[in-house]
Design a protein around this motif. Structure first.
Motif, PDB file in Angstrom:
ATOM      1  N   THR A 108      -9.175   3.740  -5.693  1.00  0.00           N
ATOM      2  CA  THR A 108      -9.099   2.400  -6.288  1.00  0.00           C
ATOM      3  C   THR A 108      -7.742   1.777  -5.971  1.00  0.00           C
ATOM      4  N   LEU A 109      -6.698   2.569  -6.113  1.00  0.00           N
ATOM      5  CA  LEU A 109      -5.347   2.073  -5.873  1.00  0.00           C
ATOM      6  C   LEU A 109      -5.123   1.734  -4.394  1.00  0.00           C
ATOM      7  N   ALA A 114       2.507   1.687  -3.346  1.00  0.00           N
ATOM      8  CA  ALA A 114       1.514   2.118  -4.335  1.00  0.00           C
ATOM      9  C   ALA A 114       1.210   3.604  -4.182  1.00  0.00           C
ATOM     10  N   HIS A 140      -4.126  -9.385  -9.184  1.00  0.00           N
ATOM     11  CA  HIS A 140      -2.848  -8.927  -8.632  1.00  0.00           C
ATOM     12  C   HIS A 140      -1.753  -9.992  -8.673  1.00  0.00           C
ATOM     13  N   TYR A 171       1.572   6.423  -6.939  1.00  0.00           N
ATOM     14  CA  TYR A 171       0.441   7.303  -7.260  1.00  0.00           C
ATOM     15  C   TYR A 171       0.901   8.768  -7.292  1.00  0.00           C
ATOM     16  N   GLU A 203      -4.302   0.718 -12.200  1.00  0.00           N
ATOM     17  CA  GLU A 203      -4.138   0.539 -10.758  1.00  0.00           C
ATOM     18  C   GLU A 203      -3.738  -0.900 -10.428  1.00  0.00           C
ATOM     19  N   HIS A 210      -6.944   7.380  -7.049  1.00  0.00           N
ATOM     20  CA  HIS A 210      -6.408   7.256  -5.694  1.00  0.00           C
ATOM     21  C   HIS A 210      -7.084   6.155  -4.883  1.00  0.00           C
ATOM     22  N   THR A 220       0.823  -1.209   0.000  1.00  0.00           N
ATOM     23  CA  THR A 220       0.000   0.000   0.000  1.00  0.00           C
ATOM     24  C   THR A 220       0.855   1.256   0.000  1.00  0.00           C
ATOM     25  N   LEU A 255      -3.806   7.899 -12.213  1.00  0.00           N
ATOM     26  CA  LEU A 255      -4.280   6.762 -11.435  1.00  0.00           C
ATOM     27  C   LEU A 255      -5.392   7.233 -10.504  1.00  0.00           C
ATOM     28  N   VAL A 263      -0.019  -1.432 -11.013  1.00  0.00           N
ATOM     29  CA  VAL A 263       0.794  -0.906  -9.912  1.00  0.00           C
ATOM     30  C   VAL A 263       0.777  -1.880  -8.732  1.00  0.00           C
ATOM     31  N   ILE A 264      -0.390  -2.369  -8.354  1.00  0.00           N
ATOM     32  CA  ILE A 264      -0.494  -3.297  -7.219  1.00  0.00           C
ATOM     33  C   ILE A 264       0.270  -4.578  -7.505  1.00  0.00           C
ATOM     34  N   THR A 293      -8.722  -5.332  -9.117  1.00  0.00           N
ATOM     35  CA  THR A 293      -7.312  -5.261  -8.706  1.00  0.00           C
ATOM     36  C   THR A 293      -6.933  -6.431  -7.809  1.00  0.00           C
TER      37      THR A 293
END
Length: 186
Positions: free
Chosen positions: A92-93, A69, A151, A73, A163, A90, A66, A88, A166-167, A147
């Motif tokens: 959601t990420l 990420a 993942h 972001y 997103e 925010h 987190t 991106l 990124v995760i 996500t």
């Protein structure tokens, strides 16, 4: 329980939309209850069973993904705002990063010898699947659920939202770096 969750994962407070924050809380409460855990158990549950005697907990791993990420972001959105307009989302990420491994709370259990093993549910469904189900039944929207679902390796070769990319990368940076530190990366 929510106070304990925020104390353990203060990053929950980064979520701006109250409905999304509620979904994250409800998903963790459901997963913990279903798995028979208390919030503080996340401090010692290993984040993976693929690393023998894993030195990193589910809590540290979740917070690490987190926090990484969030840095991405901030930097990505600053760099690409005027260079393509790519941004991106925010919440959601952050919600996706916080929930990416929530399914491990039902995938794992302690056996009679006190060893962490796959539960019956965990043998049938890996955590991306169980985590997605937990999230959706607790009001998490499909974009965040996506996500969670993609993942890990289950998402390879298919579509990943920005997103989710990124995760996925933050998750594997954590996993592979720890394996490398332990001399387990081939």
């Amino acid at each position: 329980m929510r106070e304990k969750l925020v104390a353990l994962m203060p990053e929950i407070e980064w979520i701006q939309d109250p409905k999304i924050k509620e979904g994250v809380f409800a998903t963790y409460e459901d997963a913990l209850k279903t798995g028979g855990w208390q919030p503080e158990d996340m401090e010692w549950i290993p984040f993976t069973l693929l690393i023998p005697d894993c030195p990193a907990s589910l809590l540290v791993h979740t917070r690490g993904v987190t926090r990484m990420a969030k840095v991405i972001y901030d930097e990505f959105n600053a760099l690409y705002k005027d260079n393509g307009g790519f941004q991106l989302d925010h919440d959601t990420l952050i919600a996706g990063a916080l929930l990416h491994d929530v399914g491990k709370l039902v995938e794992y259990e302690k056996n009679a010898e006190g060893k962490m093993v796959k539960s019956r549910l965990g043998k049938d469904l890996r955590h991306p699947f169980s985590g997605t189900g937990l999230a959706m039944r607790n009001g998490v929207n499909s974009r965040i659920a996506h996500t969670i679902a993609v993942h890990a390796h289950e998402g390879d070769g298919g579509y990943r939202s920005p997103e989710a990319v990124v995760i996925n990368k933050c998750d594997f940076i954590n996993f592979e770096s720890i394996k490398s530190f332990l001399g387990l990366l081939k």
